[in-house]
Design an enzyme around this catalytic site. Structure first.
Site, mmCIF file in Angstrom:
data_model
loop_
_atom_site.group_PDB
_atom_site.id
_atom_site.type_symbol
_atom_site.label_atom_id
_atom_site.label_comp_id
_atom_site.label_asym_id
_atom_site.label_seq_id
_atom_site.Cartn_x
_atom_site.Cartn_y
_atom_site.Cartn_z
ATOM 1 N N ARG A 1 0.547 15.158 11.800
ATOM 2 C CA ARG A 1 0.817 14.809 10.559
ATOM 3 C C ARG A 1 1.156 16.138 9.646
ATOM 4 N NH1 ARG A 1 -0.688 9.479 9.498
ATOM 5 N NH2 ARG A 1 1.205 9.540 8.136
ATOM 6 N N ARG B 1 -8.528 -0.208 5.166
ATOM 7 C CA ARG B 1 -7.580 1.075 4.339
ATOM 8 C C ARG B 1 -5.967 0.288 3.993
ATOM 9 N NH1 ARG B 1 -5.875 5.255 7.901
ATOM 10 N NH2 ARG B 1 -4.721 5.714 5.985
ATOM 11 N N CYS C 1 -4.366 12.761 12.309
ATOM 12 C CA CYS C 1 -5.219 11.530 12.252
ATOM 13 C C CYS C 1 -4.866 10.779 13.628
ATOM 14 C CB CYS C 1 -4.748 10.592 11.272
ATOM 15 S SG CYS C 1 -2.931 10.161 11.568
ATOM 16 N N ASP D 1 5.191 1.415 11.816
ATOM 17 C CA ASP D 1 3.948 0.795 11.320
ATOM 18 C C ASP D 1 3.693 -0.628 11.839
ATOM 19 O OD1 ASP D 1 3.760 2.296 8.021
ATOM 20 O OD2 ASP D 1 3.395 2.997 10.155
ATOM 21 N N LYS E 1 0.737 -1.383 0.114
ATOM 22 C CA LYS E 1 -0.149 0.051 -0.240
ATOM 23 C C LYS E 1 0.872 1.331 -0.078
ATOM 24 C CE LYS E 1 -1.480 1.893 4.076
ATOM 25 N NZ LYS E 1 -1.229 3.252 4.389
ATOM 26 N N ASN E 2 1.758 1.335 0.783
ATOM 27 C CA ASN E 2 2.757 2.478 0.991
ATOM 28 C C ASN E 2 3.651 2.620 -0.112
ATOM 29 O OD1 ASN E 2 1.185 2.985 3.154
ATOM 30 N ND2 ASN E 2 2.944 2.528 4.779
HETATM 31 C C1 EPZ Z 1 4.559 7.058 5.619
HETATM 32 O O1 EPZ Z 1 3.601 8.420 6.039
HETATM 33 C C2 EPZ Z 1 3.624 6.325 5.804
HETATM 34 N N1 EPZ Z 1 2.317 6.151 4.778
HETATM 35 C C3 EPZ Z 1 3.177 5.788 7.183
HETATM 36 O O2 EPZ Z 1 2.325 4.698 7.235
HETATM 37 C C4 EPZ Z 1 4.370 5.356 8.029
HETATM 38 O O3 EPZ Z 1 3.959 5.452 9.367
HETATM 39 C C5 EPZ Z 1 5.443 6.874 8.002
HETATM 40 O O4 EPZ Z 1 5.777 6.894 6.732
HETATM 41 C C6 EPZ Z 1 6.663 6.808 8.729
HETATM 42 O O5 EPZ Z 1 7.371 5.562 8.265
HETATM 43 C C7 EPZ Z 1 2.392 6.114 3.694
HETATM 44 O O6 EPZ Z 1 3.314 5.882 3.135
HETATM 45 C C8 EPZ Z 1 1.315 6.239 2.801
HETATM 46 P P1 EPZ Z 1 6.586 10.720 7.541
HETATM 47 P P2 EPZ Z 1 4.501 9.772 6.014
HETATM 48 O O7 EPZ Z 1 6.311 11.956 6.755
HETATM 49 O O8 EPZ Z 1 5.342 9.902 4.825
HETATM 50 C C9 EPZ Z 1 6.896 13.971 10.825
HETATM 51 C C10 EPZ Z 1 0.524 3.168 7.867
HETATM 52 O O9 EPZ Z 1 0.112 2.667 8.728
HETATM 53 N N2 EPZ Z 1 6.900 14.787 9.664
HETATM 54 O O10 EPZ Z 1 7.616 10.058 7.141
HETATM 55 O O11 EPZ Z 1 3.161 10.645 6.014
HETATM 56 C C11 EPZ Z 1 5.913 13.246 11.099
HETATM 57 O O12 EPZ Z 1 5.010 13.930 11.786
HETATM 58 C C12 EPZ Z 1 1.050 4.666 7.862
HETATM 59 O O13 EPZ Z 1 0.616 2.661 6.816
HETATM 60 C C13 EPZ Z 1 6.949 16.353 9.745
HETATM 61 O O14 EPZ Z 1 7.351 16.876 10.910
HETATM 62 O O15 EPZ Z 1 5.073 9.979 7.532
HETATM 63 C C14 EPZ Z 1 6.337 12.068 11.929
HETATM 64 O O16 EPZ Z 1 6.481 12.329 13.146
HETATM 65 C C15 EPZ Z 1 0.745 5.549 8.960
HETATM 66 N N3 EPZ Z 1 6.916 17.424 8.818
HETATM 67 C C16 EPZ Z 1 7.637 11.852 11.019
HETATM 68 O O17 EPZ Z 1 7.861 13.313 10.301
HETATM 69 C C17 EPZ Z 1 6.622 16.878 7.420
HETATM 70 O O18 EPZ Z 1 6.538 17.617 6.540
HETATM 71 C C18 EPZ Z 1 7.537 10.865 9.822
HETATM 72 O O19 EPZ Z 1 6.449 11.275 9.158
HETATM 73 C C19 EPZ Z 1 6.476 15.392 7.479
HETATM 74 C C20 EPZ Z 1 6.517 14.568 8.306
#
Ligand code: EPZ
Length: 454
Positions: free
Chosen positions: A129, A422, A124, A328, A22-23
């Site tokens: 996020r 999802r 969420c 995850d 999915k990701n």
């Molecule tokens: C991806 O989300 C995955 N989703 C998430 O999986 C996964 O938990 C996450 O990466 C971390 O591995 C998809 O790929 C669709 P991040 P993403 O941006 O890219 C902070 C699941 O269960 N951050 O890597 O949105 C954020 O708050 C889902 O399948 C900022 O501060 O996550 C977090 O603490 C849940 N500013 C950390 O970075 C930003 O602009 C990592 O978030 C972006 C992120």
């Protein structure tokens, strides 16, 4: 809404094929916006998030046809897509709020069309996020970005009165929690069509980023360093179409490994990305779970056999960006550790509020003590069935795993399993094929079938 009812205690045994990721599929789908040529993705599972992304891409001028996989044990179906109308560039709130990965349309649309309007994704259940790093990266490539009425409005400045191009730049994508997966996808995708060379420092190293870079290179992009914290992209004028097979879903695979561990089971997984699961498999190994796979096979599509006994050892685990232990799989491993012989320590470093499953596990007799971003799991002899509430995708999987092991009167009832749909395709059927006593109850049907009052 649907619910699951599980009678626990069965040892799971049998064989499953892991579906496409999915990701990985979400940013891969968005890359169709980088070209107007035919675009094919294979091994695409049937998931609510992907259906929502299809709906969004259609609104953004992409024709999408899906061929459903006949056999439940295939890795997934085929998506055939092509951008046919580039005048529709607004990703509206009512779709974005259902699936925050919609943000991944921003970079590709901006790079090819010169403008994009994408609703700010809300928070969420696992955290607020933010997308500030996405916007920092695209701004560094020369985009003018404002936020107005909840929408991100991004434009590439005109050049001598004509539509301009993004400009390659050095971009740092690190934040307080490490890098950003979808932020790296957004900036890397946009940079493929920028003028000049982009260097992304503190890029995400997740396998999903590697898969996206490999596909973009097959489309004619020039990306190197993917999988490392420094990715270099030499911009090109345009990209070709592609026919790409999505990598296997490491989180689905890791979840079914936990199902074997928590039921003292014996499960064989085909199309298993062991190479992307070394941190998770290391923790399971230290808990006493055995895993065997053919070292000569493709380590991203191996056949892996997972066996466990009733005796599980306690461990320490901290979630980190890849190749560290994936956030995850934190909830799923917590369910298993509830039955370990002693105290385990789980620390969440990515989404520090990702503990909504803790109170629900407590309803099933788990002994859990949260202190900030750390939970002490004091192993108990058994979990007991109870009605519980799913709050997000991976918490749903955690509660199902706990239900598979819970023993006592009555079933474990997991409400709101729409979260599960999802990210896990037909999970109840796949667990049933492994011997689990689980049923999905559609509450609407149940109401219509209920005996009427005489
Ligand atoms: C991806 O989300 C995955 N989703 C998430 O999986 C996964 O938990 C996450 O990466 C971390 O591995 C998809 O790929 C669709 P991040 P993403 O941006 O890219 C902070 C699941 O269960 N951050 O890597 O949105 C954020 O708050 C889902 O399948 C900022 O501060 O996550 C977090 O603490 C849940 N500013 C950390 O970075 C930003 O602009 C990592 O978030 C972006 C992120």
């Amino acid at each position: 809404m649907d619910r699951f009812e599980i009678k626990g205690g069965n040892r799971l045994a049998g064989r499953l094929t892991i579906k496409g990721s999915k990701n990985a599929a979400l940013p891969l789908m968005c890359a169709v916006l980088l070209t107007d040529k035919p675009f094919v993705l294979r091994d695409v599972p049937e998931l609510a998030d992907l259906s929502n992304m299809e709906r969004l891409l259609r609104e953004l001028g992409v024709s999408v046809t899906r061929e459903i996989a006949e056999d439940i044990d295939s890795p997934g179906g085929v998506l055939r897509m092509q951008t046919v109308d580039e005048t529709l560039s607004h990703a509206r709130y009512d779709i974005v709020r259902t699936m925050r990965a919609s943000i991944s349309t921003l970079g590709p649309m901006l790079a090819r069309r010169g403008h994009a309007r994408v609703s700010l994704p809300g928070g969420c259940a696992i955290g607020e996020r933010p997308v500030d790093i996405h916007l920092r990266g695209l701004t560094a490539l020369g985009a003018d970005i404002i936020v107005d009425q909840g929408d991100i409005i991004a434009k590439v400045p005109l050049a001598h009165g004509k539509p301009g191009r993004l400009k390659g730049a050095r971009v740092f994508l690190g934040g307080p929690f490490g890098s950003t997966v979808l932020g790296t996808a957004n900036v890397m995708s946009a940079a493929t069509l920028a003028e000049g060379t982009t260097i992304i420092e503190c890029a995400a190293c997740e396998p999903e980023i590697v898969d996206l870079a490999n596909m973009l290179n097959a489309m004619g992009a020039r990306i190197t360093g993917h999988g490392s914290p420094r990715i270099t992209i030499e911009g090109v004028r345009e990209l070709k179409g592609v026919d790409h097979r999505v990598i296997a879903d490491r989180i689905e695979a890791g979840t079914y490994m936990c199902a074997a561990a928590i039921t003292a089971g014996d499960i064989t997984l085909d199309n298993c990305p062991v190479d992307a699961l070394m941190a998770h498999m290391d923790r399971l190994h230290h808990m006493g779970v055995t895993m065997q796979w053919d070292a000569k096979a493709d380590p991203m599509r191996a056949t892996c056999r997972i066996k466990a006994s009733r005796l599980l050892k306690p461990i320490e685990v901290t979630t980190q960006p890849h190749p560290g232990f994936p956030t995850d799989l934190q909830a799923q491993l917590m369910a298993v550790l509830c039955l370990a012989e002693g105290n385990s320590v789980i620390t969440e470093r990515i989404f520090t509020e990702r503990f909504l499953h803790v109170a629900e596990l407590g309803r099933m007799g788990a002994q859990l003590y949260r202190q900030g971003s750390t939970v002490i799991v004091s192993g108990v002899r058994k979990l007991t069935p109870a009605p519980v509430m799913a709050s997000d995708l991976r918490a749903s999987a955690c509660l199902i795993l706990a239900g598979l092991a819970a023993e006592g009167n009555g079933p474990t009832v997991i409400n709101r399993v729409y979260h599960l749909d999802r990210g896990y395709e037909k999970m109840e059927l796949r667990l049933q094929s492994l011997g689990a006593d689980v049923v999905r109850i559609n509450e609407r049907e149940e109401a219509t079938l209920a005996p009427g009052v005489a």
